[in-house]
Design a protein around this motif. Structure first.
Motif, PDB file in Angstrom:
ATOM      1  N   TYR A  27       0.643  -1.382  -0.008  1.00  0.00           N
ATOM      2  CA  TYR A  27      -0.180   0.228  -0.014  1.00  0.00           C
ATOM      3  C   TYR A  27       0.995   1.359  -0.043  1.00  0.00           C
ATOM      4  CZ  TYR A  27      -2.666   3.752   2.395  1.00  0.00           C
ATOM      5  OH  TYR A  27      -3.413   4.843   2.770  1.00  0.00           O
ATOM      6  N   LYS A  28       0.569   2.171  -0.655  1.00  0.00           N
ATOM      7  CA  LYS A  28       1.305   3.507  -0.981  1.00  0.00           C
ATOM      8  C   LYS A  28       0.268   4.694  -0.294  1.00  0.00           C
ATOM      9  CE  LYS A  28       3.612   6.570  -3.955  1.00  0.00           C
ATOM     10  NZ  LYS A  28       4.054   7.040  -5.158  1.00  0.00           N
ATOM     11  N   ASP A  29       0.904   5.269   0.469  1.00  0.00           N
ATOM     12  CA  ASP A  29       0.171   6.567   1.126  1.00  0.00           C
ATOM     13  C   ASP A  29       0.317   7.639   0.307  1.00  0.00           C
ATOM     14  OD1 ASP A  29      -0.445   8.915   2.723  1.00  0.00           O
ATOM     15  OD2 ASP A  29      -0.305   7.862   4.641  1.00  0.00           O
ATOM     16  N   GLU A  30      -0.662   8.066  -0.520  1.00  0.00           N
ATOM     17  CA  GLU A  30      -0.520   9.176  -1.424  1.00  0.00           C
ATOM     18  C   GLU A  30       0.119  10.368  -0.757  1.00  0.00           C
ATOM     19  OE1 GLU A  30      -0.465   8.339  -4.352  1.00  0.00           O
ATOM     20  OE2 GLU A  30      -1.263   6.577  -4.281  1.00  0.00           O
ATOM     21  N   ALA A  31      -0.462  10.804   0.315  1.00  0.00           N
ATOM     22  CA  ALA A  31      -0.155  11.802   1.091  1.00  0.00           C
ATOM     23  C   ALA A  31       1.496  11.945   1.357  1.00  0.00           C
ATOM     24  CB  ALA A  31      -0.905  12.160   2.460  1.00  0.00           C
ATOM     25  N   SER A  32       2.011  11.062   1.864  1.00  0.00           N
ATOM     26  CA  SER A  32       3.343  11.006   2.111  1.00  0.00           C
ATOM     27  C   SER A  32       4.401  10.302   1.251  1.00  0.00           C
ATOM     28  CB  SER A  32       3.788  10.260   3.595  1.00  0.00           C
ATOM     29  OG  SER A  32       3.221   8.811   3.522  1.00  0.00           O
ATOM     30  N   GLY A  33       3.477   9.281   0.254  1.00  0.00           N
ATOM     31  CA  GLY A  33       4.587   8.765  -0.813  1.00  0.00           C
ATOM     32  C   GLY A  33       5.033   7.511  -0.181  1.00  0.00           C
ATOM     33  N   LYS A  34       4.826   7.122   1.222  1.00  0.00           N
ATOM     34  CA  LYS A  34       5.450   5.936   1.847  1.00  0.00           C
ATOM     35  C   LYS A  34       4.799   4.841   1.543  1.00  0.00           C
ATOM     36  CE  LYS A  34       6.849   4.147   6.376  1.00  0.00           C
ATOM     37  NZ  LYS A  34       6.844   4.208   7.728  1.00  0.00           N
ATOM     38  N   VAL A  35       5.634   3.709   1.141  1.00  0.00           N
ATOM     39  CA  VAL A  35       4.994   2.360   0.670  1.00  0.00           C
ATOM     40  C   VAL A  35       5.130   1.565   1.874  1.00  0.00           C
ATOM     41  CG1 VAL A  35       5.209   0.528  -0.723  1.00  0.00           C
ATOM     42  CG2 VAL A  35       5.720   2.623  -1.678  1.00  0.00           C
ATOM     43  N   TYR A  36       3.940   0.990   2.128  1.00  0.00           N
ATOM     44  CA  TYR A  36       3.874  -0.111   3.179  1.00  0.00           C
ATOM     45  C   TYR A  36       3.655  -1.439   2.596  1.00  0.00           C
ATOM     46  CZ  TYR A  36       2.771   4.043   6.369  1.00  0.00           C
ATOM     47  OH  TYR A  36       2.870   5.260   6.796  1.00  0.00           O
ATOM     48  N   GLY A  37       4.338  -2.422   3.220  1.00  0.00           N
ATOM     49  CA  GLY A  37       4.261  -3.743   2.963  1.00  0.00           C
ATOM     50  C   GLY A  37       3.006  -4.273   3.238  1.00  0.00           C
ATOM     51  N   ALA A  38       2.591  -5.424   2.751  1.00  0.00           N
ATOM     52  CA  ALA A  38       1.275  -6.033   3.104  1.00  0.00           C
ATOM     53  C   ALA A  38       1.264  -6.554   4.634  1.00  0.00           C
ATOM     54  CB  ALA A  38       0.792  -7.378   2.293  1.00  0.00           C
ATOM     55  N   LEU A  39       2.462  -7.066   5.094  1.00  0.00           N
ATOM     56  CA  LEU A  39       2.728  -7.295   6.540  1.00  0.00           C
ATOM     57  C   LEU A  39       2.595  -6.070   7.504  1.00  0.00           C
ATOM     58  CD1 LEU A  39       3.438  -9.214   8.823  1.00  0.00           C
ATOM     59  CD2 LEU A  39       5.982  -8.729   8.111  1.00  0.00           C
ATOM     60  N   GLU A  40       3.199  -5.062   7.004  1.00  0.00           N
ATOM     61  CA  GLU A  40       2.974  -3.664   7.747  1.00  0.00           C
ATOM     62  C   GLU A  40       1.457  -3.379   8.001  1.00  0.00           C
ATOM     63  OE1 GLU A  40       6.207  -0.745   7.271  1.00  0.00           O
ATOM     64  OE2 GLU A  40       6.075  -1.700   5.224  1.00  0.00           O
ATOM     65  N   VAL A  41       0.599  -3.553   6.724  1.00  0.00           N
ATOM     66  CA  VAL A  41      -0.623  -3.060   6.875  1.00  0.00           C
ATOM     67  C   VAL A  41      -1.646  -3.982   7.850  1.00  0.00           C
ATOM     68  CG1 VAL A  41      -2.758  -2.849   5.293  1.00  0.00           C
ATOM     69  CG2 VAL A  41      -0.580  -2.092   4.307  1.00  0.00           C
ATOM     70  N   ALA A  42      -1.397  -5.467   7.568  1.00  0.00           N
ATOM     71  CA  ALA A  42      -1.922  -6.104   8.513  1.00  0.00           C
ATOM     72  C   ALA A  42      -1.644  -6.185   9.832  1.00  0.00           C
ATOM     73  CB  ALA A  42      -1.470  -7.798   7.941  1.00  0.00           C
ATOM     74  N   SER A  43      -0.201  -5.575  10.012  1.00  0.00           N
ATOM     75  CA  SER A  43      -0.007  -5.315  11.402  1.00  0.00           C
ATOM     76  C   SER A  43      -0.752  -4.254  12.289  1.00  0.00           C
ATOM     77  CB  SER A  43       1.567  -5.117  11.801  1.00  0.00           C
ATOM     78  OG  SER A  43       2.339  -6.309  11.148  1.00  0.00           O
ATOM     79  N   ARG A  44      -1.004  -3.128  11.479  1.00  0.00           N
ATOM     80  CA  ARG A  44      -1.704  -2.056  11.979  1.00  0.00           C
ATOM     81  C   ARG A  44      -3.236  -2.539  12.300  1.00  0.00           C
ATOM     82  NH1 ARG A  44      -0.648   3.386   8.798  1.00  0.00           N
ATOM     83  NH2 ARG A  44      -1.605   3.935  10.753  1.00  0.00           N
ATOM     84  N   TYR A  45      -3.707  -3.307  11.427  1.00  0.00           N
ATOM     85  CA  TYR A  45      -5.038  -3.788  11.495  1.00  0.00           C
ATOM     86  C   TYR A  45      -5.074  -4.669  12.927  1.00  0.00           C
ATOM     87  CZ  TYR A  45      -7.196  -2.163   7.220  1.00  0.00           C
ATOM     88  OH  TYR A  45      -7.470  -1.309   6.232  1.00  0.00           O
ATOM     89  N   PHE A  46      -4.165  -5.696  13.197  1.00  0.00           N
ATOM     90  CA  PHE A  46      -4.104  -6.418  14.430  1.00  0.00           C
ATOM     91  C   PHE A  46      -3.785  -5.501  15.740  1.00  0.00           C
ATOM     92  CE2 PHE A  46      -2.452  -9.972  11.315  1.00  0.00           C
ATOM     93  CZ  PHE A  46      -3.498 -10.646  11.171  1.00  0.00           C
ATOM     94  N   ARG A  47      -2.972  -4.543  15.627  1.00  0.00           N
ATOM     95  CA  ARG A  47      -2.710  -3.640  16.607  1.00  0.00           C
ATOM     96  C   ARG A  47      -4.260  -3.080  16.894  1.00  0.00           C
ATOM     97  NH1 ARG A  47       2.335  -2.646  14.271  1.00  0.00           N
ATOM     98  NH2 ARG A  47       1.529  -0.797  13.353  1.00  0.00           N
ATOM     99  N   ALA A  48      -5.178  -2.774  15.951  1.00  0.00           N
ATOM    100  CA  ALA A  48      -6.255  -1.938  16.135  1.00  0.00           C
ATOM    101  C   ALA A  48      -7.386  -2.935  16.688  1.00  0.00           C
ATOM    102  CB  ALA A  48      -6.746  -1.459  14.868  1.00  0.00           C
ATOM    103  N   GLY A  49      -7.260  -4.287  16.815  1.00  0.00           N
ATOM    104  CA  GLY A  49      -8.346  -5.265  17.436  1.00  0.00           C
ATOM    105  C   GLY A  49      -8.508  -6.333  16.421  1.00  0.00           C
ATOM    106  N   ALA A  50      -7.915  -6.521  15.411  1.00  0.00           N
ATOM    107  CA  ALA A  50      -8.461  -7.765  14.611  1.00  0.00           C
ATOM    108  C   ALA A  50      -7.809  -8.808  14.947  1.00  0.00           C
ATOM    109  CB  ALA A  50      -8.127  -7.294  13.171  1.00  0.00           C
ATOM    110  N   ASP A  51      -8.566  -9.934  14.909  1.00  0.00           N
ATOM    111  CA  ASP A  51      -7.903 -11.271  14.995  1.00  0.00           C
ATOM    112  C   ASP A  51      -7.413 -12.173  13.977  1.00  0.00           C
ATOM    113  OD1 ASP A  51      -8.713 -11.930  18.176  1.00  0.00           O
ATOM    114  OD2 ASP A  51     -10.618 -11.004  17.035  1.00  0.00           O
ATOM    115  N   LYS A  52      -7.995 -11.757  12.766  1.00  0.00           N
ATOM    116  CA  LYS A  52      -7.525 -12.341  11.389  1.00  0.00           C
ATOM    117  C   LYS A  52      -7.866 -10.960  10.406  1.00  0.00           C
ATOM    118  CE  LYS A  52      -9.761 -16.583  12.634  1.00  0.00           C
ATOM    119  NZ  LYS A  52     -10.418 -17.796  12.321  1.00  0.00           N
ATOM    120  N   VAL A  53      -7.021 -11.364   9.242  1.00  0.00           N
ATOM    121  CA  VAL A  53      -7.178 -10.315   7.944  1.00  0.00           C
ATOM    122  C   VAL A  53      -7.496 -11.403   6.838  1.00  0.00           C
ATOM    123  CG1 VAL A  53      -5.599  -8.742   8.788  1.00  0.00           C
ATOM    124  CG2 VAL A  53      -4.779 -10.674   7.485  1.00  0.00           C
ATOM    125  N   SER A  54      -8.551 -10.764   5.990  1.00  0.00           N
ATOM    126  CA  SER A  54      -9.169 -11.436   4.746  1.00  0.00           C
ATOM    127  C   SER A  54      -8.418 -10.813   3.709  1.00  0.00           C
ATOM    128  CB  SER A  54     -10.501 -11.285   4.825  1.00  0.00           C
ATOM    129  OG  SER A  54     -10.945 -11.770   3.556  1.00  0.00           O
TER     130      SER A  54
END
Length: 249
Positions: A27-54
């Motif tokens: 995922y690329k943050d259009e505002a900052s231009g930073k690129v996040y890998g799928a693992l980083e994206v999933a990690s943010r969801y897990f920290r926010a309370g998700a048990d699983k990602v689809s």
């Protein structure tokens, strides 16, 4: 990632396992231009309370690459990177196929990517010209784009890559309330060893009993019938128990 705030608030009040999907990929943050890998994206969801990602579209692309490489893993797919850190139980694959009818199993060009399913006359919905065979073509981008690979092949590949669960939809049945696509559910649940969740088509309690008694799925999902309060969840469970299907009351 707009779902983060929703997830954070929901997890404060919901105490059943939460699965979140959509955008689980590089995922690329259009505002900052930073690129996040799928693992980083999933990690943010897990920290926010998700048990699983689809994972949906990205899982189909990963399966295509898997077969292109003759079944070799790259270690770089979203499925592999997330499951290697959080475990296979944290990765759910959402598959959105549609039927492609054929007159004969010989009418498909590549049996390694197109598993043909026989439909039973009188039990299953046949093709518009009475076709008794079909394969289930996967789609991506919310069903807007078709891919040249079937649901069974994607399920097998994603299990090999590290998925722990499959949510199996069916575009043809979605919203119809005529029951799950049993030939699809049977074909995929027989092809993998990880749990398969049946989705798309439930309209009454009998549909749950049918899918559990006639296929090897481990769970069944419904949305509209419960949202519209046409049937209560507890009534479905009671109906299942009365027909010999175990359910927690």
């Amino acid at each position: 990632m707009p779902m983060l705030r929703v997830l954070e608030e929901a997890s404060k009040n919901i105490f059943v396992p939460l699965t979140v999907g959509g955008g689980i990929r590089d995922y690329k943050d259009e505002a900052s231009g930073k690129v996040y890998g799928a693992l980083e994206v999933a990690s943010r969801y897990f920290r926010a309370g998700a048990d699983k990602v689809s994972i949906g579209s990205d899982a189909v692309y990963a399966a295509e690459e898997y077969y292109k490489c003759d079944g070799k893993k790259t270690g770089k797919t979203s499925i592999e990177t997330i499951s290697s850190v959080y475990g296979v139980q944290a990765v759910v694959i959402s598959i959105d196929p549609k039927r492609v009818y054929v007159a004969s199993p010989n009418d498909v060009p590549d049996n390694s990517k197109h598993v043909v399913v026989k439909l039973e006359e009188g039990e299953d919905r046949l093709g518009p010209n009475g076709e008794q065979y079909c394969w289930y073509q996967c789609t991506v981008k919310g069903g807007r784009e078709e891919r040249d690979i079937c649901a069974v092949s994607v399920a097998r590949a994603t299990e090999a890559l590290g998925a722990g669960e499959i949510m199996l939809n069916c575009i043809d049945s979605d919203g119809q309330c005529n029951g799950y696509d049993l030939p699809l559910m049977k074909a995929v649940s027989n092809a993998v060893s990880i749990p398969v969740i049946a989705s798309s088509g439930a309209g009454k309690a009998e549909h749950f009993t049918d899918v559990f008694q006639k296929t090897n799925v481990k769970a069944a999902l419904a949305a509209g019938m419960f949202h519209r309060k046409e049937v209560e969840i507890m009534d479905v469970k009671k109906y299942m128990v009365s027909n010999g299907v175990k359910a927690r009351l």
